[in-house]
Design a protein around this motif. Sequence first.
Motif, PDB file in Angstrom:
ATOM      1  N   LYS A  77      10.419  21.084   7.470  1.00 48.66           N
ATOM      2  CA  LYS A  77       9.383  21.222   6.443  1.00 48.66           C
ATOM      3  C   LYS A  77       8.175  20.329   6.747  1.00 48.66           C
ATOM      4  CE  LYS A  77       8.701  20.752   1.451  1.00 48.66           C
ATOM      5  NZ  LYS A  77       9.324  20.415   0.165  1.00 48.66           N
ATOM      6  N   VAL A  78       8.433  19.098   7.149  1.00 47.05           N
ATOM      7  CA  VAL A  78       7.350  18.165   7.474  1.00 47.05           C
ATOM      8  C   VAL A  78       6.548  18.691   8.663  1.00 47.05           C
ATOM      9  CG1 VAL A  78       6.861  15.872   8.433  1.00 47.05           C
ATOM     10  CG2 VAL A  78       8.389  16.107   6.471  1.00 47.05           C
ATOM     11  N   ARG A  79       7.239  19.124   9.707  1.00 44.68           N
ATOM     12  CA  ARG A  79       6.553  19.650  10.904  1.00 44.68           C
ATOM     13  C   ARG A  79       5.712  20.876  10.535  1.00 44.68           C
ATOM     14  NH1 ARG A  79       4.056  17.866  14.961  1.00 44.68           N
ATOM     15  NH2 ARG A  79       5.648  16.307  15.191  1.00 44.68           N
ATOM     16  N   GLU A  80       6.235  21.756   9.671  1.00 49.26           N
ATOM     17  CA  GLU A  80       5.474  22.933   9.227  1.00 49.26           C
ATOM     18  C   GLU A  80       4.232  22.524   8.444  1.00 49.26           C
ATOM     19  OE1 GLU A  80       8.402  25.135   7.008  1.00 49.26           O
ATOM     20  OE2 GLU A  80       9.227  26.085   8.817  1.00 49.26           O
ATOM     21  N   ARG A  81       4.356  21.495   7.626  1.00 54.10           N
ATOM     22  CA  ARG A  81       3.195  21.009   6.858  1.00 54.10           C
ATOM     23  C   ARG A  81       2.116  20.474   7.796  1.00 54.10           C
ATOM     24  NH1 ARG A  81       4.329  17.700   1.465  1.00 54.10           N
ATOM     25  NH2 ARG A  81       2.948  19.170   0.507  1.00 54.10           N
ATOM     26  N   ILE A  82       2.537  19.736   8.795  1.00 59.59           N
ATOM     27  CA  ILE A  82       1.574  19.187   9.754  1.00 59.59           C
ATOM     28  C   ILE A  82       0.874  20.326  10.494  1.00 59.59           C
ATOM     29  CG2 ILE A  82       1.329  17.850  11.881  1.00 59.59           C
ATOM     30  CD1 ILE A  82       3.720  16.118  10.838  1.00 59.59           C
ATOM     31  N   GLU A  83       1.650  21.312  10.961  1.00 58.01           N
ATOM     32  CA  GLU A  83       1.075  22.450  11.693  1.00 58.01           C
ATOM     33  C   GLU A  83       0.112  23.234  10.800  1.00 58.01           C
ATOM     34  OE1 GLU A  83       4.469  24.619  13.137  1.00 58.01           O
ATOM     35  OE2 GLU A  83       4.958  23.061  14.609  1.00 58.01           O
TER      36      GLU A  83
END
Length: 164
Positions: A77-83
Amino acid sequence: MFHDVKKILYVSDLEQGSRPAFRAAVSLCGHYSGAQITYLHVIESLSGTTRSLLSNMMEKSELDEMLQKGVEALSVKVRERIERFCAEELEEHEVLSLKNIEARIEEGTPWRKILEVGDDMNADVIVMGTRKHSSLGQALIGSTATKTLTNSKRPVLIVPLGVA
């Protein structure tokens, strides 16, 4: 404003409206060549009572596996938010890219873990948001941002995020 900034610790609660603080970290990163952002989310530790209750219902290995799966899902979820942030808000000419951002999920008391990670990575600055709380709520529960700011040995940039 700051000396040469290479390591920025950005702290997120993953709640709605936290983008202004991340924008501030990204902006800071853009002002200093070679700067890196560590995106940190701290999961509050389970209380002793909660752990005890859960241990009566499941084996320790099952609980550990469940918690590990939760951390892995949160990391995605965090990686998706950053992307998503990079795709929606960054312009082609901006210096920041996904390779400039590391994501970390840690468990502990949030303000203590923030300071610990800041020390471990030797962060040049900690960037985080704070939400407005009622006076009573502030007195009873305190604020992670306030505790981080008052106990930190390094600069802390606090960005107001709006009402909680």
